[in-house]
Write a protein that holds these residues in place. Structure first.
Motif, PDB file in Angstrom:
ATOM      1  N   PRO A   1       0.825  -1.222   0.000  1.00 11.48           N
ATOM      2  CA  PRO A   1       0.000   0.000   0.000  1.00 11.48           C
ATOM      3  C   PRO A   1       0.853   1.265   0.000  1.00 11.48           C
ATOM      4  CG  PRO A   1      -0.068  -1.083   2.138  1.00 11.48           C
ATOM      5  CD  PRO A   1       0.638  -2.019   1.227  1.00 11.48           C
ATOM      6  N   PHE A   2       0.347   2.304  -0.676  1.00  4.26           N
ATOM      7  CA  PHE A   2       1.035   3.601  -0.710  1.00  4.26           C
ATOM      8  C   PHE A   2       0.007   4.693  -0.939  1.00  4.26           C
ATOM      9  CE2 PHE A   2       1.288   1.675  -4.975  1.00  4.26           C
ATOM     10  CZ  PHE A   2       0.611   2.617  -5.723  1.00  4.26           C
ATOM     11  N   ASP A   3       0.371   5.907  -0.593  1.00  2.00           N
ATOM     12  CA  ASP A   3      -0.447   7.077  -0.901  1.00  2.00           C
ATOM     13  C   ASP A   3      -0.060   7.581  -2.285  1.00  2.00           C
ATOM     14  OD1 ASP A   3      -1.755   7.022   1.532  1.00  2.00           O
ATOM     15  OD2 ASP A   3      -0.328   8.363   2.504  1.00  2.00           O
ATOM     16  N   TYR A   4      -1.071   7.854  -3.104  1.00  3.17           N
ATOM     17  CA  TYR A   4      -0.843   8.262  -4.495  1.00  3.17           C
ATOM     18  C   TYR A   4      -1.038   9.768  -4.632  1.00  3.17           C
ATOM     19  CZ  TYR A   4      -1.682   8.650  -9.535  1.00  3.17           C
ATOM     20  OH  TYR A   4      -1.655   9.009 -10.861  1.00  3.17           O
ATOM     21  N   HIS A   5      -0.074  10.408  -5.313  1.00  2.00           N
ATOM     22  CA  HIS A   5      -0.131  11.855  -5.555  1.00  2.00           C
ATOM     23  C   HIS A   5      -0.004  12.092  -7.051  1.00  2.00           C
ATOM     24  CE1 HIS A   5       0.763  12.461  -1.195  1.00  2.00           C
ATOM     25  NE2 HIS A   5       1.514  11.386  -1.383  1.00  2.00           N
ATOM     26  N   ALA A   6      -0.792  13.012  -7.597  1.00  2.00           N
ATOM     27  CA  ALA A   6      -0.755  13.323  -9.030  1.00  2.00           C
ATOM     28  C   ALA A   6      -0.717  14.839  -9.234  1.00  2.00           C
ATOM     29  CB  ALA A   6      -1.948  12.709  -9.744  1.00  2.00           C
ATOM     30  N   PRO A   7       0.405  15.474  -8.942  1.00  2.00           N
ATOM     31  CA  PRO A   7       0.503  16.929  -9.107  1.00  2.00           C
ATOM     32  C   PRO A   7       0.367  17.342 -10.561  1.00  2.00           C
ATOM     33  CG  PRO A   7       2.669  15.971  -8.722  1.00  2.00           C
ATOM     34  CD  PRO A   7       1.677  14.873  -8.489  1.00  2.00           C
ATOM     35  N   ARG A   8      -0.093  18.581 -10.769  1.00  2.00           N
ATOM     36  CA  ARG A   8      -0.349  19.071 -12.119  1.00  2.00           C
ATOM     37  C   ARG A   8       0.705  20.057 -12.603  1.00  2.00           C
ATOM     38  NH1 ARG A   8      -4.874  16.776 -14.947  1.00  2.00           N
ATOM     39  NH2 ARG A   8      -6.030  15.644 -13.356  1.00  2.00           N
ATOM     40  N   ASP A   9       1.564  20.543 -11.722  1.00  2.00           N
ATOM     41  CA  ASP A   9       2.618  21.462 -12.151  1.00  2.00           C
ATOM     42  C   ASP A   9       3.880  21.182 -11.353  1.00  2.00           C
ATOM     43  OD1 ASP A   9       2.595  23.127  -9.657  1.00  2.00           O
ATOM     44  OD2 ASP A   9       0.608  23.709 -10.396  1.00  2.00           O
ATOM     45  N   LEU A  10       4.986  21.750 -11.807  1.00  2.00           N
ATOM     46  CA  LEU A  10       6.278  21.446 -11.207  1.00  2.00           C
ATOM     47  C   LEU A  10       6.345  21.894  -9.752  1.00  2.00           C
ATOM     48  CD1 LEU A  10       9.137  20.361 -11.521  1.00  2.00           C
ATOM     49  CD2 LEU A  10       9.822  22.619 -12.389  1.00  2.00           C
ATOM     50  N   ALA A  11       5.797  23.055  -9.454  1.00  2.00           N
ATOM     51  CA  ALA A  11       5.838  23.554  -8.081  1.00  2.00           C
ATOM     52  C   ALA A  11       5.122  22.596  -7.138  1.00  2.00           C
ATOM     53  CB  ALA A  11       5.216  24.946  -8.007  1.00  2.00           C
ATOM     54  N   ALA A  12       3.959  22.094  -7.564  1.00  2.00           N
ATOM     55  CA  ALA A  12       3.206  21.158  -6.724  1.00  2.00           C
ATOM     56  C   ALA A  12       3.955  19.843  -6.577  1.00  2.00           C
ATOM     57  CB  ALA A  12       1.828  20.927  -7.322  1.00  2.00           C
ATOM     58  N   ALA A  13       4.582  19.383  -7.657  1.00  2.00           N
ATOM     59  CA  ALA A  13       5.339  18.130  -7.592  1.00  2.00           C
ATOM     60  C   ALA A  13       6.508  18.251  -6.620  1.00  2.00           C
ATOM     61  CB  ALA A  13       5.854  17.762  -8.980  1.00  2.00           C
ATOM     62  N   LEU A  14       7.212  19.370  -6.681  1.00  2.00           N
ATOM     63  CA  LEU A  14       8.360  19.558  -5.792  1.00  2.00           C
ATOM     64  C   LEU A  14       7.917  19.756  -4.348  1.00  2.00           C
ATOM     65  CD1 LEU A  14      10.611  21.847  -8.017  1.00  2.00           C
ATOM     66  CD2 LEU A  14      10.764  19.375  -7.664  1.00  2.00           C
ATOM     67  N   ARG A  15       6.782  20.399  -4.160  1.00  3.49           N
ATOM     68  CA  ARG A  15       6.259  20.567  -2.811  1.00  3.49           C
ATOM     69  C   ARG A  15       5.908  19.202  -2.211  1.00  3.49           C
ATOM     70  NH1 ARG A  15       3.159  24.303  -3.959  1.00  3.49           N
ATOM     71  NH2 ARG A  15       1.257  23.127  -4.433  1.00  3.49           N
ATOM     72  N   THR A  16       5.277  18.359  -3.012  1.00  2.00           N
ATOM     73  CA  THR A  16       4.930  17.015  -2.538  1.00  2.00           C
ATOM     74  C   THR A  16       6.185  16.207  -2.228  1.00  2.00           C
ATOM     75  OG1 THR A  16       2.881  17.042  -3.817  1.00  2.00           O
ATOM     76  CG2 THR A  16       3.703  14.896  -3.102  1.00  2.00           C
ATOM     77  N   LEU A  17       7.165  16.258  -3.126  1.00  2.00           N
ATOM     78  CA  LEU A  17       8.400  15.506  -2.920  1.00  2.00           C
ATOM     79  C   LEU A  17       9.141  15.994  -1.678  1.00  2.00           C
ATOM     80  CD1 LEU A  17       9.638  15.197  -6.612  1.00  2.00           C
ATOM     81  CD2 LEU A  17       8.909  13.327  -5.127  1.00  2.00           C
TER      82      LEU A  17
ATOM     83  N   LEU B   1       3.711   7.503  -3.658  1.00  2.00           N
ATOM     84  CA  LEU B   1       4.055   7.437  -5.077  1.00  2.00           C
ATOM     85  C   LEU B   1       3.624   8.758  -5.709  1.00  2.00           C
ATOM     86  CD1 LEU B   1       5.318   5.238  -6.868  1.00  2.00           C
ATOM     87  CD2 LEU B   1       3.019   4.672  -7.651  1.00  2.00           C
ATOM     88  N   VAL B   2       4.602   9.470  -6.307  1.00  2.00           N
ATOM     89  CA  VAL B   2       4.327  10.792  -6.887  1.00  2.00           C
ATOM     90  C   VAL B   2       4.353  10.657  -8.413  1.00  2.00           C
ATOM     91  CG1 VAL B   2       4.993  13.213  -6.961  1.00  2.00           C
ATOM     92  CG2 VAL B   2       5.423  11.864  -4.889  1.00  2.00           C
ATOM     93  N   ASP B   3       3.181  10.658  -9.012  1.00  4.69           N
ATOM     94  CA  ASP B   3       3.020  10.486 -10.457  1.00  4.69           C
ATOM     95  C   ASP B   3       3.189  11.849 -11.133  1.00  4.69           C
ATOM     96  OD1 ASP B   3       2.173  10.064 -13.056  1.00  4.69           O
ATOM     97  OD2 ASP B   3       0.428   8.859 -12.490  1.00  4.69           O
ATOM     98  N   VAL B   4       4.251  11.994 -11.948  1.00  6.89           N
ATOM     99  CA  VAL B   4       4.537  13.295 -12.571  1.00  6.89           C
ATOM    100  C   VAL B   4       4.061  13.366 -14.020  1.00  6.89           C
ATOM    101  CG1 VAL B   4       6.506  13.725 -11.058  1.00  6.89           C
ATOM    102  CG2 VAL B   4       6.873  12.574 -13.262  1.00  6.89           C
ATOM    103  N   ASN B   5       3.281  12.391 -14.476  1.00 10.37           N
ATOM    104  CA  ASN B   5       2.896  12.349 -15.883  1.00 10.37           C
ATOM    105  C   ASN B   5       1.994  13.502 -16.298  1.00 10.37           C
ATOM    106  OD1 ASN B   5       3.843   9.781 -17.430  1.00 10.37           O
ATOM    107  ND2 ASN B   5       3.430   9.091 -15.344  1.00 10.37           N
TER     108      ASN B   5
END
Length: 279
Positions: free
Chosen positions: A5-21, A51-55
């Protein structure tokens, strides 16, 4: 087989992705192509809490020329890079990567970050002296740094990307004018990881470099310019720099012998191409 099991994240922009990471730190894994990560999850070889999905992150795709080389975005697929013909050595290496279905989904930058010493693309980046650009959040701003190939690969499946960072692109320098290149490898079956492999770049001025796969903890890069054009001697020098291991597929001695054969073959092919270009 199912992943843990893992928490899934799907950010929509680079700032959000880096904040999540930044928030998940070492407990997070980035999902781009997923052709290595998903099997490892299913086999329970890795168990990230996040899991941080950057697609869906805009601006991470594309393959473009810049002065002196080619920049490949984090979401550029193997197949896209192969079809682009943007860099001759990259194109040749990509034809050897797995199967078309895998290349349709897997990403160039993801393969570099995965840092498998038996993979083709780390060797290409290493022999060219390329780099990987990574981004992170610092004091609310996006900060980037370029990591040269010589420092990027730190061990088997280990890279210099730190927790909270995202690899956003890779830089593949152009070949010198008139230089030739080649990639040779041997695998048990088409599409398998190579038992050993070597890519070579030979310039008209006699400069010659080889990068080997499957014979060390990281891509093994050897400058054999002083031995050109005695490629048999160059192959012996390459063998001396390798440290392969025994496994169920081949002995260390066999891999060391094989990589010398492949290095000589790649050097001869690259030298011939350089000669043809100068004719």
């Amino acid at each position: 087989m199912k992943p843990p099991p893992f928490d899934y994240h799907a950010p929509r922009d680079l700032a959000a992705a880096l904040r999540t990471l930044a928030e998940v730190g070492a407990e997070g894994k980035v999902l781009a192509g997923g052709q290595s990560l998903i099997p490892m999850l299913n086999m329970r070889l890795v168990a990230p809490a996040h899991l941080v999905d950057v697609n869906r992150v805009a601006g991470l795709g594309g393959i473009g020329r810049e002065p002196g080389g080619v920049r490949v975005g984090a979401l550029a697929r193997h197949a896209e890079a192969e079809r682009s013909g943007a860099h001759p050595l990259l194109t040749r290496a990509l034809k050897l990567v797995a199967h078309p279905v895998i290349r349709n989904r897997g990403t160039v930058v993801g393969s570099l970050v995965h840092a498998d010493p038996a993979a083709e693309l780390p060797a290409v980046l290493a022999v060219l002296g390329g780099s990987v650009r990574v981004a992170r959040r610092h004091d609310g701003a996006v900060v980037q740094r370029d990591i040269p190939a010589a420092a990027f690969f730190t061990g088997p499946m280990e890279s210099a990307v730190l927790p909270g960072e995202l690899a956003v692109s890779a830089w593949f320098p152009d070949l010198a004018p008139g230089a030739g290149c080649a990639f040779a490898e041997v695998s048990r079956r088409h599409g398998d990881y190579a038992l050993a492999g070597a890519c070579a770049v030979v310039s008209p001025d006699g400069a010659a470099r080889v990068a080997c796969v499957g014979v060390g903890a990281v891509p093994v890069v050897v400058d054999v310019s002083a031995l050109a054009p005695d490629w048999a001697a160059a192959a012996r020098a390459v063998r001396e720099e390798t440290e392969p291991d025994d496994d169920i597929h081949a002995t260390a001695a066999y891999r060391r012998h094989l990589v010398g054969v492949l290095a000589e073959r790649a050097l001869r092919e690259a030298a011939q191409e350089a000669e043809n270009l100068g004719a």
